[in-house]
Scaffold this active site. Structure first.
Site, PDB file in Angstrom:
ATOM      1  N   TYR A  59      17.515  29.020 -34.022  1.00 46.96           N
ATOM      2  CA  TYR A  59      16.590  29.979 -34.599  1.00 46.96           C
ATOM      3  C   TYR A  59      15.209  29.351 -34.825  1.00 46.96           C
ATOM      4  CZ  TYR A  59      15.099  33.954 -37.379  1.00 46.96           C
ATOM      5  OH  TYR A  59      14.415  35.029 -37.863  1.00 46.96           O
TER       6      TYR A  59
ATOM      7  N   GLU B  45       8.096  30.834 -29.851  1.00 47.95           N
ATOM      8  CA  GLU B  45       7.390  32.105 -29.895  1.00 47.95           C
ATOM      9  C   GLU B  45       5.985  31.923 -30.474  1.00 47.95           C
ATOM     10  OE1 GLU B  45       9.912  34.933 -31.986  1.00 47.95           O
ATOM     11  OE2 GLU B  45      11.660  34.221 -30.894  1.00 47.95           O
TER      12      GLU B  45
END
Ligand SMILES: NC(=O)c1ccc[n+]([C@@H]2O[C@H](COP(=O)([O-])OP(=O)(O)OC[C@H]3O[C@@H](n4cnc5c(N)ncnc54)[C@H](OP(=O)(O)O)[C@@H]3O)[C@@H](O)[C@H]2O)c1
Lengths: 254, 324
Positions: A176, A183
């Site tokens: 994660y 991102e």
């Protein structure tokens, strides 16, 4: 008699008058599994999605072996990545029609944020496609999705191997943050090009009396990670404790 | 029977002299919070709430929800103990509704905000549009008209909140005020920014479009006000009764023949008028969001009318005649 009246009162709940109703509400909602047709469909959907992300994983490994370098691997898996990540939009539909019990809002948010990153950032700003940060989130997503979709598939078939359950609730601890880093770095890398090209931006004056600055919007998106990321991460940690400790207890009793 | 928990949480509350007993349990934990051993059978829920507050001052009556079933509907303040389906010892379940704030206060802050914020943009106070535009005024008439309409709308709402509406709820949860103010204030700022912008483009069809829009706006404002007056007349001052609203002599209220919440219909109409007048996308979006929200409320209200009144006029729809 009293019991009957009390039940009637419970049923009468919901739909207050005007805005006064807002504070109340709640009540009991029954949990029902999907019907046989829906289950069959969901199994197929999840098998296809698992396979799709496996294709991406294999594509990445093959391209890496062929090139001997991990730079610019994006181009080798661009098509399946776009296809299967966009296919996740169906998950919103599944929640909306109720065959999957998750929240529509939360699912929409998660799926849309990824579809946004694939189309509105990576696809739209060609210059970032060769960045290593793209690979970072692609790898994180690929592993996550393979495990997640197989988790759903096996659960639907009522044969969930412990290893998959464990992986789903453990690997995110690393994957994660890795995905989020990728991102954020990708959006950051896109910023100068977005500004330069005036991408997806509308400026005044125009007859709709409205303006939109995609550059600012992307910065706001990056800022929104600050409150959202820890919240989701600790929610998952909490889930992990709940789900995995529960299973271990079961095992002891068995 | 009424054994107290050792921690003293369930102190015996002082009650008036008579027969029934009431115990109040926490709806979540089922812990006994209070035992009222002598309550008059004619006592209302409001009175029971007042008694409960005496031992638990942190939960003033407006914060309390008392129910017969832990997950059931809250009892009304007017409900009488005797008439409830309970034995000699009534068990009520308590839920804390959270800090409360007066309904009127909420409405006033909600509405005063947009009024004030819009004017900041209208007068182009510094730090909004760049130094050279400070305190300048737009050369388009429609901008001034729009400011007039916007201000009128919120002044009307403030006055109605103070002098027209007869609310049945005194309070609402405190957190609502943050939610509602973000919504109203945020949208007002967003709309005002574009309408009063030095680069504002006036409506495509010129004064004809503005005249049409103004007509829609004025009619809908009058309609909205007429409905609020009609709703006020349904309820005698100080009461909380709810009746079926019917058309009156005022033609604006004839919309009651077709919809349950014509005030929302008119409200949406006003905003559509304002959107046409300003030809501004954020206004159209505000109208759309407002319409969605009001439709949800109207449906809820329509449903409770149908539930409450057997003879409710079947032709009515919640908000849009024949459609929705
Ligand atoms: N732009 C937007 O987004 C937006 C959104 C919502 C509202 N508004 C505006 O704000 C106005 C007021 O909103 P609201 O939600 O409070 O409207 P509402 O629920 O229609 O209530 C208006 C008033 O009439 C009373 N009332 C309603 N039905 C009644 C009945 N059958 N018998 C007796 N009294 C009755 C209400 O009392 P209770 O306290 O018992 O309900 C309240 O005092 C709207 O008409 C609209 O103009 C704007």
């Amino acid at each position: 008699m009293a019991a009957v009246a009390a039940t009637a009162a419970t049923k009468g709940n919901g739909g207050g008058s005007g805005r006064a109703g807002a504070g109340e509400g709640g009540g009991t909602r029954k949990k029902k599994g999907p019907g046989p047709v829906a289950t069959a469909y969901l199994v197929i959907y999840n098998v296809v999605m698992t396979a799709g992300w496996l294709v991406i994983a294999v594509g990445l490994v093959r391209a890496y072996l062929a090139k001997g370098s991990y730079h610019s691997l994006y181009y080798s898996i661009e098509k399946p990545l776009k296809f299967f990540q966009t296919g996740a939009l169906l998950e919103i539909l599944h929640c909306a029609i109720g065959i999957v019990p998750s929240s529509v809002v939360l699912t929409s948010f998660q799926v849309m944020s990824r579809v946004f990153l694939i189309w509105a950032v990576t696809h739209s700003v060609k210059e970032v496609q060769s960045e290593d940060s793209v690979l970072l989130f692609v790898i994180a997503w690929t592993i996550t999705e393979i495990i997640r979709y197989s988790f759903y598939t096996f659960s639907l078939l009522n044969h969930l191997p412990y290893i998959i359950k464990w992986a789903r609730y453990t690997l995110f601890i690393v994957l994660y943050p890795m995905g989020v880093t990728g991102e954020l770095l990708t959006i950051y890398a896109a910023l100068p090009f977005v500004r330069q090209a005036g991408l997806y931006s509308i400026s005044l004056p125009n007859k709709y009396n409205f303006s939109f600055d995609y550059y600012t919007f992307l910065i706001l998106v990056m800022i929104s990670y600050i409150p959202l990321f820890p919240q989701l991460y600790f929610h998952m940690i909490h889930q992990r404790r709940k789900v995995l400790s529960h299973t271990e207890e079961h095992k002891k009793f068995d | 029977m009424a054994r107290l928990p050792a921690d003293g949480a369930g102190a015996v509350c002082p009650g008036p002299t008579a027969s029934s007993a009431v115990e109040i349990l926490d709806a979540k934990t089922r812990e006994k919070l209070c035992f009222l051993d002598k309550v008059e059978p004619q006592a209302t829920i409001a009175e029971i709430k007042t008694l409960f507050t005496k031992t638990h001052p942190q939960w003033y009556p407006a914060r309390q929800s008392l129910r017969l079933d832990p997950k059931g509907k809250s009892l009304k303040d007017e409900d009488v103990l005797q008439k409830l389906p309970v034995g000699t010892t009534a068990t009520l379940f308590f839920r804390d509704l959270g800090a409360q704030i007066s309904w009127v206060t909420v409405f006033l802050t909600e509405y005063a905000g947009p009024l004030f914020i819009y004017l900041l943009f209208y007068f182009r106070v510094p730090f909004i549009y760049g130094h050279k535009y400070d305190f300048t005024s737009s050369r388009h008439t429609v901008v001034h008209l729009a400011c007039l309409c916007h201000s009128f709308h919120y002044v009307k709402r403030l006055l109605e909140t103070l002098f027209v509406h007869r609310f049945s709820h005194g309070t609402m949860p405190l957190r609502n005020i943050f939610k509602n103010c973000t919504y109203y204030w945020g949208f007002a700022a967003w709309m005002a920014y574009y309408i009063n912008h030095p680069l504002y483009t006036p409506p495509t069809y010129g004064s004809q479009q503005v005249k049409l829009a103004l007509t829609i706006f004025v009619i809908c404002q009058l309609g909205n006000f007429s409905i609020h007056m009609a709703l006020r007349d349904l309820r005698p001052a100080g009461s909380k009764t709810r009746k079926i609203p019917y058309p009156t002599k005022n033609p604006f209220t004839w919309l009651f023949l077709l919809v349950s919440c014509p005030n929302y219909t008119y409200e949406v109409g006003s905003w559509i008028g304002f959107a046409i007048m300003t030809q501004c996308v954020p206004v159209a979006l505000f109208s759309l969001v407002g319409f969605t929200q009001m439709t949800i409320w109207a449906k809820g209200k329509h449903r409770s009318y149908l539930r409450e009144f057997r003879d409710y006029p079947p032709l009515r729809m919640p908000i849009i005649p024949f459609l929705l």
